[in-house]
Enzyme design. Structure first.
Site, PDB file in Angstrom:
ATOM      1  N   HIS A  54     -11.351   1.046  64.926  1.00  0.00           N
ATOM      2  CA  HIS A  54     -10.972   2.450  64.770  1.00  0.00           C
ATOM      3  C   HIS A  54     -11.892   3.148  63.768  1.00  0.00           C
ATOM      4  O   HIS A  54     -11.780   2.924  62.554  1.00  0.00           O
ATOM      5  CB  HIS A  54      -9.520   2.559  64.325  1.00  0.00           C
ATOM      6  CG  HIS A  54      -9.008   3.965  64.287  1.00  0.00           C
ATOM      7  ND1 HIS A  54      -8.928   4.757  65.410  1.00  0.00           N
ATOM      8  CD2 HIS A  54      -8.551   4.736  63.259  1.00  0.00           C
ATOM      9  CE1 HIS A  54      -8.448   5.934  65.083  1.00  0.00           C
ATOM     10  NE2 HIS A  54      -8.220   5.954  63.783  1.00  0.00           N
ATOM     11  N   SER A  86     -10.565  10.260  64.123  1.00  0.00           N
ATOM     12  CA  SER A  86      -9.140  10.045  64.310  1.00  0.00           C
ATOM     13  C   SER A  86      -8.414  11.396  64.248  1.00  0.00           C
ATOM     14  O   SER A  86      -8.712  12.275  65.060  1.00  0.00           O
ATOM     15  CB  SER A  86      -8.602   9.050  63.276  1.00  0.00           C
ATOM     16  OG  SER A  86      -7.305   8.631  63.606  1.00  0.00           O
ATOM     17  N   ASP A 146     -11.012  -0.234  69.577  1.00  0.00           N
ATOM     18  CA  ASP A 146     -10.095   0.531  68.729  1.00  0.00           C
ATOM     19  C   ASP A 146      -8.668   0.034  68.926  1.00  0.00           C
ATOM     20  O   ASP A 146      -8.155   0.027  70.043  1.00  0.00           O
ATOM     21  CB  ASP A 146     -10.203   2.017  69.085  1.00  0.00           C
ATOM     22  CG  ASP A 146      -9.533   2.928  68.064  1.00  0.00           C
ATOM     23  OD1 ASP A 146      -8.483   2.545  67.511  1.00  0.00           O
ATOM     24  OD2 ASP A 146     -10.052   4.031  67.830  1.00  0.00           O
TER      25      ASP A 146
END
Length: 521
Positions: free
Chosen positions: A439, A188, A399
């Site tokens: 995610h 991320s 995600d």
């Protein structure tokens, strides 16, 4: 500041290297690298034996990391480093007894200033001397960025680079010899940090894992901000509830697209092939329940559409179908997405900014501002390639925080900008699409493959077929580039309950063919 100056300020004296192999606990307790310079302070050094459930009482509560289980003997070193007269970085270096000669840097997430202790423990368990930092501020809010470019500099680039330089010197001082190879692991925001490191500091890491990277950062912030005006508040007339997204809409996405990969398993192998038609859910005279109004159909269409700017240029690609289970809780709640709200309030504008008023002009303002060059959308990684660096990026195809289409877009952007074919780019940069993963982790697919320190990935055997960090090591140290990564889905995501499914994830642009016994082609 220049690196050489930082090392001088840190005052590491390599002549103080200890014979750590003789009595590791005593060597750790006696380890005292010279940090007497005004802007580098050793907070503590402590020996942590295997099996310790390490209490973290001073960690900001919003980081949600009150403790961390440590599975190997290690020496924990904590430093506080002033980066200016109004900014500082807290850094920890974990030095395992079973050191392999490898060094590992770790990243952060969101807009936070939280050390990922789970990644420190994971790296140390696999023999890496590992470093992590608070990225220049404490907790998960962006408030400390307000009118402070120095804290922003720490967040955007300086904290990771400085911690890496210091961490390597501490490692050499402790073990009496330098590291052999240096690696990075992040997802991320941490993925963005890894890509930025390859651009700005190509000598920091020999290999980089950049998961679900938040590249084109300013546009990502704007894309996330756009969902609140699209969905409206939770009390608005046409608001689509979270449960409707998760049940009705997600079920219809699977009805239309699950079997495109020839397997009806609740997982869309390649969402780019899914042309979802929300009109299938439109209310009619014969269907008055479990359906969407015309206005709600339009909301769904906008959610699954790319974001374009004032001049018609692409700002950010569409959310991929199949992401509803996570995205409903993150982006479609009828409230502003907090990271975007705070970025505009504390970085782009001021605290009075109203997220309900966001429009595409705000996206232009944010990208034009581009504080500390945080955008991270490079045209060229040739300096990293020439020094022999290797990058593996991955992205979950479900995600719900960063559309996986953006990493595909980034891969294609690099190939075009560097005038490379996929096979040429793959010589140093490989991208793996992880079907059924949300995610960075979790989801219905085979999502555990050694990508970080949460329990399921941390249990992944350290070999190049099943573990992405081990695959990176094999590529850097032995020239064996990964063709697939085998992921594992544990029962209830608990390794103690056994394996539910295992699946190979192919490097882009290769796809998995279920009809050919799950072969990449």
């Amino acid at each position: 500041m220049k690196v050489s100056l930082w090392l001088t300020l840190l005052g590491v004296n390599l002549s103080l290297a200890l014979a750590v192999g003789t009595d590791f606990p005593a060597s750790c307790q006696a380890f005292s690298p010279d940090t007497r310079a005004a802007n580098a302070h050793r907070e503590f050094t402590e020996y942590v034996p295997a099996g310790t459930n390490l209490s973290l009482p001073y960690n900001d509560a919003t980081c949600a990391r009150p403790n961390q289980v440590v599975t190997v003997d290690l020496c924990r070193v904590a430093l506080y480093v002033e980066t200016s007269n109004r900014s500082s970085v807290t850094t920890e270096i974990w030095l395992p007894r079973n050191w392999t000669g490898r060094f590992l840097g770790t990243g952060n997430g969101g807009i936070d200033g939280c050390i990922k202790y789970e990644d420190l423990a994971y790296g140390a368990a696999n023999g890496f001397a590992v470093v992590g930092s608070n990225n220049g501020h404490n907790g998960t809010t962006a408030a400390s960025f307000y009118q402070n470019s120095d804290v922003l500099a720490d967040f955007a680039w300086r904290a990771l680079h400085l911690s890496t330089v210091i961490g390597k010197e501490i490692t050499q001082a402790f073990y009496g010899e330098p590291h052999r190879k240096s690696y990075y692991l992040g997802c991320s925001l941490g993925g963005r940090q890894g890509i930025n490191s390859a651009v700005e500091f190509p000598d920091d890491f020999d290999g980089i894992i950049a998961g679900s990277p938040a590249v084109d950062f300013n546009s990502l912030v704007s894309w996330r901000a756009s969902f609140f005006p699209i969905t409206g508040s939770a009390n608005s007339t046409d608001f689509i509830s979270v449960s409707t997204w998760k049940d009705l809409i997600h079920a219809e996405v699977l009805t239309q697209c699950d079997t495109l990969d020839c397997v009806n398993d609740g997982i869309i192998e390649d969402p780019s092939l899914c042309n979802f038609c929300p009109e299938a859910l439109k209310c009619t005279d014969d269907r008055i329940n479990n359906c969407l109004s015309p206005a709600q159909v339009e909301i769904v269409r906008k959610v699954f559409s790319p974001m374009y700017g004032e001049d018609g240029q692409l700002i950010f690609p569409a959310m991929q179908p199949g992401s509803e289970l996570e995205a409903a809780d993150q982006l479609y709640t009828g409230k502003p997405f907090r990271y975007s709200k705070e970025w505009f309030q504390y970085v782009v504008y001021n605290p009075s900014w109203d997220p309900a008023e966001f429009d595409i002009h705000d996206a232009k303002v944010a990208d034009d501002l581009n504080p500390q060059n945080i955008r991270t959308w490079p045209n060229d990684l040739s300096n990293y390639e020439k020094r022999g660096g290797k990058i593996i990026t991955f992205h979950g195809q479900q995600d719900g925080k960063i559309t996986s289409f953006n990493t595909e877009r980034f891969y294609n952007h690099l190939a075009t900008a560097m005038n490379m074919s996929s096979s040429e780019l793959d010589n140093f940069f490989r991208f793996f699409r992880i079907s059924g993963m949300s995610h960075c982790s979790s989801g219905p697919g085979a999502w555990a493959f050694g990508q970080g320190g949460s329990p399921a990935p941390a249990m992944t055997p350290f070999n190049g077929n099943e573990n992405i960090l081990a695959a990176l090591v094999a590529w850097v140290e032995h020239g064996v580039a990964p063709e697939t990564i085998t992921g594992t889905k544990y029962v209830d995501d608990n390794p103690e309950l056994g394996i539910s499914i295992r699946r190979s994830h192919c490097r882009f642009v290769i796809q998995l063919n279920h009809g050919r016994h799950e072969l990449c082609y």
